[in-house]
Write an enzyme that holds these catalytic residues in place. Structure first.
Site, PDB file in Angstrom:
ATOM      1  CG  ASP A   1      35.630  35.161  46.781  1.00 41.96           C
ATOM      2  OD1 ASP A   1      36.634  35.229  47.533  1.00 41.96           O
ATOM      3  OD2 ASP A   1      35.088  34.089  46.477  1.00 41.96           O
TER       4      ASP A   1
ATOM      5  CG  ASP B   1      41.207  35.052  47.802  1.00 44.58           C
ATOM      6  OD1 ASP B   1      42.049  34.619  48.601  1.00 44.58           O
ATOM      7  OD2 ASP B   1      40.045  34.616  47.727  1.00 44.58           O
TER       8      ASP B   1
ATOM      9  CG  ASP C   1      39.610  38.270  49.582  1.00 40.34           C
ATOM     10  OD1 ASP C   1      40.715  37.855  49.968  1.00 40.34           O
ATOM     11  OD2 ASP C   1      38.781  37.564  48.988  1.00 40.34           O
TER      12      ASP C   1
END
Length: 831
Positions: A466, A206, A470
């Site tokens: 995080d 990410d 995700d």
């Protein structure tokens, strides 16, 4: 506890009232304002300059403006303005809830390591079974053995052949590895993930909060100037027009871009400050310069607003340049902040100025972490390809990719569902996913699909993240890694949780996992070789010489040799430069060759004893028959020394003496073989059919085994050459290279199998989630003990028995998790 439940303002029966968010239903009208957490997925009915921070859900680094008809997501936070919205989804029907459902359905059944161990176990059992059947037919119908005598020989194969210590040794190896990773700030929540991390070929990361800081920063080297004022002074003027206390994100980024934040108020006296507001869309400060006692004004804000404000030196050329720079920033994914200044000759706060003059344009972006570029380079050096998977805009993703050296071959995630748009880009979606450097504008289901497609192409995939968005991909990936300050949902779905900011820790995790993998591989070759060695040696001795080896000695052999092998968990080995994988054909080939070589050493030794007087000429006593109790002791020592010595060959890539083993492993070998030597020399245990053979025979065995041990390295080199030449492993396609038709078809078959499996069960209520805590000694995941985000959602459904209904108390807990993530955003602690 009811007082802690999330509250919301809702309009029912024409009246506004405050109620628990758990009681909302689709069709309700809710009111949200600055600081509120959106209680349910809703669609805007009335929007008054509202901006929503949904970074924890979608990955967008800045608050997003919403208009009438736009959708807002449950768990996002109102940063500006107020609005009325109609609820369109609650519970599992929200963006957040769908992410939870994907997490719950991400389990793939038996773990990768368990599958490997099952195959190794089957190899050993199959080898044992062949010789068991052969012995049964030879001993009973052929030799007419009594039941007890034949059964003892069968027990020798069973006790010595089955690798009973393998689960324990590998568990200890993984547990010690998890402790070592914890010392490097990586907490393992599923212990078998260590082995999978060693084989990772693609790292999907990410962007917001993982590759970047999730903090706005001025890109100083890209500041545009429209006057003779330097870039440093442009920053200073913009800092004058910023708050130094109670700052918003933009004011904070401007002030912190100064080399000393005290300069924002040093040497001036603020006479008036106008903060940002949705109407003017700019800030303005009137200040007195203490050095010459003159009064000036500075303003910063949206480029269009500042352009309209400026009346001095605003020529058509400057306007055209400003528009071009703003467009260029937009293409690079940078936000533009214009700065202007004027003098106030009258020296009063309300005095007329000389007219604002445009002096500069500041590019604002979410900067990469200081160690991210180095981390990506190290990952590439280790053979791991890095892809960016972000919910942010495509232009921002490409600019970040260029800054980090990841490449900018990136696409919008919507293309995954539009195969007709692939013309000229890739021949298939699988090829696109493999060749792309990243995807932007992704939702949780997109991240999940990208990870799944890469897995179907044969890759081991790690996913870092995080946020709540995700969590599904973290759970689906072979190894999910939650970075420091990750949300509760991400931590629960992950297999490894980093406790130090940035991705540098994951490189240490890669290296240490490969060290741990090498230890497990070395032991796997050793234990399979010993299995082949035991079953072939003692079976052939029975067939050729009717030699009955005592089962008690095999038990001692298993306890001492296999028990001391647990020290391999601390062995000193070199990590590989490329991802590791279990090439079982290679392991079994080595095991068969090593096992047969060790068997040959024992058979030749036995023949020399039986057919010649070579050893007797050197002081060794003669044996009365093939089953002399002293001969049992001698054969035991010969098997013990050379079998355990094999570990020093399997653990090294070159000659065994070029790679020093750990002190514990060396001491374990010495102690085990000293015990075996003393048993051979002194043991007189009639009930076990063994007696002491004396020091002459012990010395002869040691010399014999040393002589046979030396060529083992050459056997290893020969096998390595043959395997490298003839054994072709089926490797996954390399990122950046075209995907063959066969690889695409294989990926499609795997995808269809995944879909069929998903349709055959209730994915939410019956499939256990993957983010498990694993500390079972037998290397089997205890699904019933898993307690991650997905399983909590699963429990909600099974309690009520309906997919779309949730218990009120449980829904409060679910929304409390959302509230916690949002509070971190409001508190400025989000990464």
């Amino acid at each position: 506890m009811a007082a802690l439940a999330p509250q919301c303002t809702v309009k029912r029966d024409g009246k506004w009232e405050t109620m628990e968010a758990a009681n909302l239903v689709p069709g309700d009208i809710i009111c949200i304002g600055i600081g509120d957490v959106v209680p349910a997925d809703s669609r805007m009915v009335v929007a008054n300059n509202i901006k929503i921070d949904q970074a924890a859900l979608t990955g967008e680094s800045l608050p997003v403006g919403k208009d009438i008809g736009d959708e807002v997501f449950s768990g996002s936070t109102v940063k500006q303005g107020e609005a009325e919205a109609m609820v369109i989804g609650t519970g599992l029907n929200t963006f957040f809830g769908r992410a939870a459902s994907l997490v719950a359905g991400a389990n793939e059944g038996m773990g990768h390591l368990q599958q490997v161990l099952a195959k190794i176990g089957n190899f050993c059992i199959f080898s044992i079974a062949i010789f068991l059947v052969a012995e049964i037919f030879v001993m009973y119908p052929g030799f007419k053995y009594r039941y007890r005598r034949g059964m003892n020989n069968l027990l020798v194969l069973l006790i010595g052949g089955i690798p009973i210590a393998m689960p324990t040794v590998l568990s200890v190896t993984l547990a010690i590895g998890a402790k070592q990773l914890a010392e490097h700030k990586a907490i393992v929540t599923r212990i078998s993930a260590i082995e999978e991390l060693a084989g990772v070929t693609i790292l999907c990361s990410d962007k917001t909060g993982t590759l970047t800081l999730n903090e706005l920063t001025i890109k100083i080297d890209s500041i545009k100037q429209y006057s003779d004022i330097s870039a440093e002074d442009i920053l200073l003027f913009s800092a004058y027009a910023s708050r130094v206390e109670n700052q918003d994100a933009i004011d904070k980024s401007v002030v912190e871009s100064l080399h000393d934040v005290r300069l924002a108020r040093e040497g001036i006296e603020v006479l008036d400050f106008v903060p940002f507001n949705p109407v003017d869309k700019r800030t303005q400060v009137t200040y007195r310069r203490l050095a010459d006692n003159t009064v000036h004004r500075a303003s910063k804000g949206m480029s269009q607003i500042i352009q309209e404000l400026c009346t001095r030196d605003m020529t058509p050329e400057v306007e055209a340049q400003l528009h071009a720079d703003v467009d260029m920033f937009a293409q690079r994914g940078l936000r533009a902040l214009a700065v202007a200044e004027e003098s106030v000759p009258s020296g009063t706060v309300d005095g007329e100025g000389t007219g604002f003059r445009l002096i500069g344009l500041l590019p604002i972006f979410d900067p990469p972490r200081h160690d991210t570029k180095e981390t990506i380079e190290r990952a590439i050096d280790l053979g791991v390809h890095v892809k960016m998977i972000t919910g942010d805009q495509l232009a921002i993703a490409k600019e970040t990719g260029r800054d980090l050296g990841m490449g900018d071959t990136m696409y919008k995630a919507s293309i995954l569902n539009k195969p007709d748009e692939l013309a000229g880009i890739a021949d298939s979606v699988d090829e696109l996913v493999l060749r792309a450097d990243g995807f932007a504008g992704v939702y949780p289901e997109h991240k999940y699909e990208i990870v799944e497609r890469l897995q179907n192409l044969g890759h081991m995939v790690a996913m870092t993240g995080d946020g709540v968005n995700d969590a599904p991909a973290l759970a689906k990936a072979n190894v999910g890694v939650a970075v420091a300050d990750a949300s509760d949902a991400a931590r629960s779905a992950a297999d490894i949780v980093l406790t130090e900011a940035g991705l540098s820790t994951i490189i240490e995790a890669f290296i240490h996992s490969r060290i741990i993998f090498q230890r497990m591989r070395n032991y796997a070759i050793y234990t399979c070789s010993v299995t082949i060695r035991v079953v072939t040696t003692f079976s052939i001795l029975v067939f050729a010489f009717k030699f009955d080896f005592p089962p008690f000695l095999v038990l001692i052999l298993a306890i001492i040799n296999d028990g001391t092998m647990m020290t391999i968990s601390t062995d000193r080995v070199k990590p590989s430069r490329n991802p590791n994988s279990w090439n079982l054909k290679e392991i079994f080939s080595y095991a068969i060759v090593y096992g047969c070589y060790l068997t040959l050493s024992t058979l030749v030794f036995f023949v020399v004893i039986d057919k010649t007087n070579f050893f007797q000429r050197h002081g060794c006593k003669a044996f009365t028959n093939h089953n002399d109790f002293s001969l049992h002791s001698v054969i035991y020592l010969q098997v013990s020394i050379l079998s355990q010595g094999l570990i020093f060959v399997t653990r090294s890539q070159g000659f065994f003496f070029t790679e020093r083993p750990s002190t514990f492993l060396m001491l374990a070998f010495v102690v085990a073989q000293l015990v075996a030597t003393f048993i051979t020399v002194y043991a007189n245990w009639g009930f076990t059919h063994i007696s002491g053979a004396g020091w002459h025979w012990a010395g002869a065995v040691w010399i014999w085994d040393i002589v046979w041990f030396i060529p083992l390295d050459f056997v290893k080199f020969g096998m390595a050459g043959i395997i490298e030449r003839f054994v072709v492993a089926r490797s996954p396609p390399t990122p950046g290279e075209p995907v063959t038709h066969e690889q695409v078809e294989l990926a499609r078959q795997r995808t269809r199998m995944s879909m069929d499996a998903a349709q055959s069960v209730n994915r939410i209520s019956t499939i256990p989630s993957r983010g498990a805590s694993y500390y079972a000694p037998n290397l089997h995941d205890h699904v019933s003990s898993r307690r991650n985000f997905g399983s909590r959602v699963k429990q909600l459904i099974t309690k009520s028995g309906k997919n779309l209904t949730m218990d009120g108390n449980e829904l409060r807990r679910l929304q409390s998790t959302q509230a916690q993530a949002a509070s971190r955003v409001l508190g400025g602690n989000s990464n």
